[in-house]
Design a protein around this motif. Structure first.
Motif, short mmCIF file in Angstrom:
data_model
loop_
_atom_site.label_atom_id
_atom_site.label_comp_id
_atom_site.label_asym_id
_atom_site.label_seq_id
_atom_site.Cartn_x
_atom_site.Cartn_y
_atom_site.Cartn_z
N PRO A 1 -3.98 1.28 -6.02
CA PRO A 1 -3.82 0.31 -7.09
C PRO A 1 -5.11 0.05 -7.86
O PRO A 1 -6.17 -0.18 -7.27
CB PRO A 1 -3.37 -0.97 -6.35
CG PRO A 1 -2.73 -0.46 -5.10
CD PRO A 1 -3.50 0.76 -4.72
N GLY A 2 -5.02 0.17 -9.17
CA GLY A 2 -6.14 -0.14 -10.02
C GLY A 2 -7.16 0.95 -10.22
O GLY A 2 -8.08 0.79 -11.04
N VAL A 3 -7.03 2.07 -9.49
CA VAL A 3 -8.03 3.14 -9.64
C VAL A 3 -7.43 4.46 -10.11
O VAL A 3 -8.13 5.30 -10.67
CB VAL A 3 -8.81 3.36 -8.32
CG1 VAL A 3 -9.61 2.13 -7.96
CG2 VAL A 3 -7.90 3.77 -7.18
N GLY A 4 -6.13 4.68 -9.87
CA GLY A 4 -5.49 5.91 -10.30
C GLY A 4 -4.68 6.56 -9.20
O GLY A 4 -4.83 6.23 -8.02
N ASP A 5 -3.80 7.47 -9.60
CA ASP A 5 -2.93 8.20 -8.66
C ASP A 5 -2.17 7.24 -7.74
O ASP A 5 -2.00 7.50 -6.55
CB ASP A 5 -3.73 9.21 -7.84
CG ASP A 5 -4.24 10.36 -8.68
OD1 ASP A 5 -3.47 11.29 -8.95
OD2 ASP A 5 -5.42 10.30 -9.10
N GLU A 6 -1.70 6.14 -8.31
CA GLU A 6 -1.02 5.13 -7.52
C GLU A 6 0.28 5.66 -6.91
O GLU A 6 0.61 5.33 -5.76
CB GLU A 6 -0.74 3.89 -8.36
CG GLU A 6 -2.01 3.16 -8.79
CD GLU A 6 -1.72 1.87 -9.53
OE1 GLU A 6 -0.61 1.30 -9.33
OE2 GLU A 6 -2.58 1.43 -10.31
N GLU B 1 2.46 8.65 -0.14
CA GLU B 1 1.83 9.09 1.11
C GLU B 1 1.71 7.97 2.13
O GLU B 1 1.31 8.22 3.28
CB GLU B 1 0.45 9.67 0.83
CG GLU B 1 0.48 10.98 0.04
CD GLU B 1 -0.89 11.56 -0.19
OE1 GLU B 1 -1.90 10.92 0.20
OE2 GLU B 1 -0.99 12.67 -0.77
N HIS B 2 2.06 6.74 1.74
CA HIS B 2 1.88 5.61 2.66
C HIS B 2 3.16 4.77 2.80
O HIS B 2 3.11 3.56 2.93
CB HIS B 2 0.72 4.74 2.18
CG HIS B 2 -0.60 5.41 2.27
ND1 HIS B 2 -1.05 6.31 1.32
CD2 HIS B 2 -1.57 5.35 3.22
CE1 HIS B 2 -2.24 6.75 1.68
NE2 HIS B 2 -2.57 6.19 2.82
N VAL B 3 4.27 5.45 2.77
CA VAL B 3 5.56 4.77 2.92
C VAL B 3 5.95 4.74 4.41
O VAL B 3 5.97 5.78 5.07
CB VAL B 3 6.66 5.49 2.11
CG1 VAL B 3 8.02 4.89 2.40
CG2 VAL B 3 6.36 5.40 0.62
N ASP B 4 6.22 3.55 4.90
CA ASP B 4 6.78 3.38 6.24
C ASP B 4 5.96 4.11 7.30
O ASP B 4 6.40 5.09 7.91
CB ASP B 4 8.23 3.89 6.26
CG ASP B 4 8.96 3.48 7.53
OD1 ASP B 4 8.55 2.50 8.16
OD2 ASP B 4 9.94 4.17 7.89
N GLU B 5 4.74 3.60 7.55
CA GLU B 5 3.87 4.18 8.57
C GLU B 5 3.44 3.13 9.60
O GLU B 5 2.24 2.91 9.81
CB GLU B 5 2.63 4.79 7.92
CG GLU B 5 2.89 6.00 7.05
CD GLU B 5 1.61 6.63 6.57
OE1 GLU B 5 1.49 7.87 6.67
OE2 GLU B 5 0.71 5.90 6.09
N PRO B 6 4.38 2.46 10.26
CA PRO B 6 4.00 1.40 11.20
C PRO B 6 3.14 1.90 12.36
O PRO B 6 2.24 1.20 12.83
CB PRO B 6 5.35 0.86 11.68
CG PRO B 6 6.33 1.96 11.42
CD PRO B 6 5.84 2.64 10.19
N HIS C 1 -6.14 1.52 -0.18
CA HIS C 1 -6.55 2.66 -0.99
C HIS C 1 -6.84 3.83 -0.04
O HIS C 1 -6.88 3.65 1.18
CB HIS C 1 -7.79 2.34 -1.83
CG HIS C 1 -7.56 1.29 -2.88
ND1 HIS C 1 -7.46 -0.06 -2.55
CD2 HIS C 1 -7.40 1.38 -4.23
CE1 HIS C 1 -7.23 -0.75 -3.65
NE2 HIS C 1 -7.19 0.10 -4.69
N ALA C 2 -7.06 4.98 -0.61
CA ALA C 2 -7.39 6.15 0.19
C ALA C 2 -8.17 7.14 -0.67
O ALA C 2 -8.16 7.06 -1.89
CB ALA C 2 -6.12 6.82 0.73
N VAL C 3 -8.84 8.06 0.01
CA VAL C 3 -9.50 9.17 -0.67
C VAL C 3 -8.88 10.46 -0.15
O VAL C 3 -8.83 10.68 1.07
CB VAL C 3 -11.02 9.17 -0.41
CG1 VAL C 3 -11.65 10.48 -0.92
CG2 VAL C 3 -11.69 7.98 -1.08
#
Length: 210
Positions: free
Chosen positions: A102-107, A113-118, A130-132
């Motif tokens: 959010p706010g930096v790009g490629d949202e 890539e981060h859906v439903d990862e409990p 965020h991630a790199v």
């Protein structure tokens, strides 16, 4: 991408100071550097700058595979006639290294890539904001080593936790390495520190997932 991708999970957005250090690192490591947006770097990173030795001769040339011959073997005269590939092996190590969220790009990529990862979040102890992504545009063994060490170098500057996909049978090797926080996804994902990535390149079983 023609090679593997590693992800650095971040617990909070990068500060302006951290982003500047991130950029300075990429400039310093790169033989080619292009910044597509703040935090998105298109780079070529020589393996030697990460302490990896490429043992090929500088004038090494790859023979033509003689594709016109199909599956038949070439006799010596034809091999001599064809000679060597005039295009030298590409010594560049091209990578895309980019901050996303959010706010930096490629949202959308970040969200997908981060859906439903409990299970991953439980091991991390946080939900990534965020991630790199570190993505290789090359796929030789030395490229995999260079990529792991490049990712570790980025983590030294910005922090975070490495999210590494595993091949079948690698979990038992990875589990005993220093810096491993945990194994998730039925042994298909390892989470760990920069120390883990540097240790992971040592065992013979090392190979990243393309």
């Amino acid at each position: 991408m023609s090679g593997p991708t590693l992800v650095i999970e971040l617990a909070e957005p990068l500060s302006p100071a951290a982003l500047r250090e991130f950029r300075a690192l990429m400039v310093g490591l790169s033989a080619h550097f292009a910044e597509k947006r703040p935090g998105f770097f298109d780079v070529n990173v020589p393996a030697e700058r990460l302490g990896v030795e490429d043992r090929r001769e500088k004038d090494w040339r790859k023979p033509f595979p003689l594709p016109l011959l199909g599956d038949t073997s070439a006799d010596e005269e034809l091999t001599a006639l064809v000679g060597f590939n005039p295009q030298r092996e590409d010594w560049r190590r091209p990578f895309l290294v980019y901050l996303m969220g959010p706010g930096v790009g490629d949202e959308r990529t970040f969200e997908a890539e981060h859906v439903d990862e409990p299970e991953v979040e439980a091991i991390l102890g946080f939900r990534p904001t965020h991630a790199v992504n570190v993505s290789a545009c090359c796929n030789r063994e030395i490229d995999h080593v260079t990529m792991a060490l490049l990712t570790a170098a980025v983590m030294d500057v910005i922090g975070g936790v490495a999210n590494v996909e595993l091949l079948d049978g690698q979990a038992s090797v990875v589990a005993g390495l220093p810096g491993v926080l945990g194994i998730a996804g039925d042994d298909w994902t390892a989470l760990g520190s920069a120390e883990f990535l540097r240790a992971w390149v040592g065992p013979p079983a090392f190979r990243l997932v393309k």
